[in-house]
Design a protein around this motif. Structure first.
Motif, PDB file in Angstrom:
ATOM      1  N   LEU A  82      33.237  52.702  71.320  1.00 53.48           N
ATOM      2  CA  LEU A  82      33.576  51.395  71.856  1.00 53.48           C
ATOM      3  C   LEU A  82      33.408  50.314  70.795  1.00 53.48           C
ATOM      4  O   LEU A  82      32.356  50.219  70.150  1.00 53.48           O
ATOM      5  N   TYR A 134      38.625  50.970  72.014  1.00 51.03           N
ATOM      6  CA  TYR A 134      37.927  52.090  71.399  1.00 51.03           C
ATOM      7  C   TYR A 134      38.659  52.485  70.123  1.00 51.03           C
ATOM      8  O   TYR A 134      39.858  52.250  69.972  1.00 51.03           O
ATOM      9  N   GLN A 164      39.190  56.078  67.694  1.00 55.40           N
ATOM     10  CA  GLN A 164      38.978  57.513  67.678  1.00 55.40           C
ATOM     11  C   GLN A 164      39.030  58.018  66.258  1.00 55.40           C
ATOM     12  O   GLN A 164      40.015  57.785  65.542  1.00 55.40           O
ATOM     13  N   PHE A 220      43.631  54.927  79.702  1.00 55.68           N
ATOM     14  CA  PHE A 220      43.890  54.562  78.319  1.00 55.68           C
ATOM     15  C   PHE A 220      45.360  54.325  78.042  1.00 55.68           C
ATOM     16  O   PHE A 220      46.248  54.954  78.633  1.00 55.68           O
ATOM     17  N   GLY A 221      45.607  53.432  77.089  1.00 47.73           N
ATOM     18  CA  GLY A 221      46.938  53.289  76.541  1.00 47.73           C
ATOM     19  C   GLY A 221      47.246  54.443  75.599  1.00 47.73           C
ATOM     20  O   GLY A 221      46.422  55.343  75.398  1.00 47.73           O
ATOM     21  N   GLY A 275      35.534  64.038  64.793  1.00 48.67           N
ATOM     22  CA  GLY A 275      34.097  64.315  64.854  1.00 48.67           C
ATOM     23  C   GLY A 275      33.276  63.274  65.570  1.00 48.67           C
ATOM     24  O   GLY A 275      32.118  63.518  65.904  1.00 48.67           O
ATOM     25  N   HIS A 276      33.865  62.109  65.809  1.00 46.66           N
ATOM     26  CA  HIS A 276      33.123  61.018  66.468  1.00 46.66           C
ATOM     27  C   HIS A 276      33.600  60.766  67.891  1.00 46.66           C
ATOM     28  O   HIS A 276      33.026  59.934  68.582  1.00 46.66           O
ATOM     29  N   GLY A 277      34.637  61.410  68.316  1.00 46.51           N
ATOM     30  CA  GLY A 277      35.165  61.118  69.636  1.00 46.51           C
ATOM     31  C   GLY A 277      35.718  59.707  69.669  1.00 46.51           C
ATOM     32  O   GLY A 277      36.329  59.238  68.709  1.00 46.51           O
ATOM     33  N   LEU A 278      35.479  59.020  70.777  1.00 42.82           N
ATOM     34  CA  LEU A 278      35.903  57.623  70.911  1.00 42.82           C
ATOM     35  C   LEU A 278      34.663  56.742  70.929  1.00 42.82           C
ATOM     36  O   LEU A 278      33.692  57.043  71.625  1.00 42.82           O
ATOM     37  N   TYR A 283      38.953  47.318  77.472  1.00 41.86           N
ATOM     38  CA  TYR A 283      38.123  47.895  76.415  1.00 41.86           C
ATOM     39  C   TYR A 283      38.981  48.236  75.196  1.00 41.86           C
ATOM     40  O   TYR A 283      40.147  48.595  75.336  1.00 41.86           O
ATOM     41  N   LEU A 328      38.190  55.447  83.023  1.00 36.86           N
ATOM     42  CA  LEU A 328      39.012  54.519  82.263  1.00 36.86           C
ATOM     43  C   LEU A 328      40.410  55.083  82.152  1.00 36.86           C
ATOM     44  O   LEU A 328      40.602  56.298  82.060  1.00 36.86           O
ATOM     45  N   TYR A 347      34.503  44.984  74.477  1.00 37.17           N
ATOM     46  CA  TYR A 347      35.082  45.016  75.797  1.00 37.17           C
ATOM     47  C   TYR A 347      35.103  43.608  76.387  1.00 37.17           C
ATOM     48  O   TYR A 347      34.435  42.686  75.868  1.00 37.17           O
ATOM     49  N   PHE A 401      42.474  52.744  70.738  1.00 38.19           N
ATOM     50  CA  PHE A 401      42.894  52.873  72.125  1.00 38.19           C
ATOM     51  C   PHE A 401      42.359  51.703  72.945  1.00 38.19           C
ATOM     52  O   PHE A 401      41.177  51.364  72.874  1.00 38.19           O
TER      53      PHE A 401
END
Lengths: 113, 113
Positions: free
Chosen positions: A45, A35, A37, A104-105, A40-43, A33, A102, A48, A90
């Motif tokens: 997608l 993503y 970041q 994450f790197g 205010g929006h988080g992560l 995947y 998940l 994928y 990410f």
């Protein structure tokens, strides 16, 4: 720990230039995947992949393309970077501790001037 | 239209006290809910999860509660420690849709010594 590395970790580029981010895994996971970041929006997608040459769009795919020619590598390309694509990107692979998990790197910070 | 929301951007707690982080969602089809913790310059790491058929899951100092009728989940950390200071993201998963996660915007937790 799952082996997942991203490159480059930091990049500054100019509007209109192409950019490719690379994600490499050593775990032979089928799903990978990308993503982004943003405050205010988080992560969110972007795209994928569920196998070699098998990819699909996520929530914010406009302006991005991906390729997966080998199980271990998942590339994210910005064909013509814009300032709105300044973000931290990410890569992730499926984890094993929980459904939905998940791994994450460490992220790639991209600045588009 | 954000399907997963964390309405508190930040929370400050004294060491040893309880931290309660909240999350609301709108899609009743989500199968699993997860919490991630993120330190600066690192990727998010999985913390704890809960199935949509459960109402509580506990792992050491961390407990997640799910109220399906209210479409609300919360993460309790007891006792809070300075090392818990980080950004916490809640996420919701649709397991039959490629394990994709929808994230909230995050809550920054600061635990004061």
């Amino acid at each position: 720990d799952a082996g997942i590395t991203q490159s480059p970790r930091h990049k500054v580029t100019e509007t209109g230039t192409p950019v490719t981010l690379r994600c490499h895994q050593t775990e032979n996971h089928r799903y990978m995947y990308w993503y982004r970041q943003d405050p205010g929006h988080g992560l969110r997608l972007i795209h994928y992949s569920y196998g070699v040459k098998d990819t699909d769009k996520g929530e914010v795919s406009d302006g991005y393309s991906v390729s997966r020619s080998k199980t271990e590598d998942f590339l994210l390309t910005l064909e013509s970077a814009t300032s709105s694509q300044t973000s931290v990107y990410f890569c992730a692979i499926s984890g094993e501790r929980s459904p939905g998990e998940l791994f994450f790197g460490e992220g790639s910070r991209l600045t588009v001037l | 239209d954000q399907q997963v929301k964390q309405n508190s951007p930040s929370l400050s707690v004294q060491e040893g006290r309880i931290s309660i982080l909240n999350c609301d969602y709108t899609n009743s089809m989500f199968d699993y809910f997860l919490w991630y913790k993120k330190y600066p310059a690192e990727g998010p790491t999985f913390l704890i999860s809960i199935s949509s058929i459960k109402d509580k899951n506990e792992d050491g100092r961390f407990t997640v509660f799910l109220n399906k009728s209210a479409k609300h989940l919360s993460l309790h950390i007891v006792p809070s420690q300075p090392g818990d200071s980080a950004v916490y993201f809640c996420a919701a998963a649709l397991l039959n849709a490629g394990n994709m996660l929808t994230f909230g915007g995050g809550t920054r937790l600061m635990v004061k010594p």
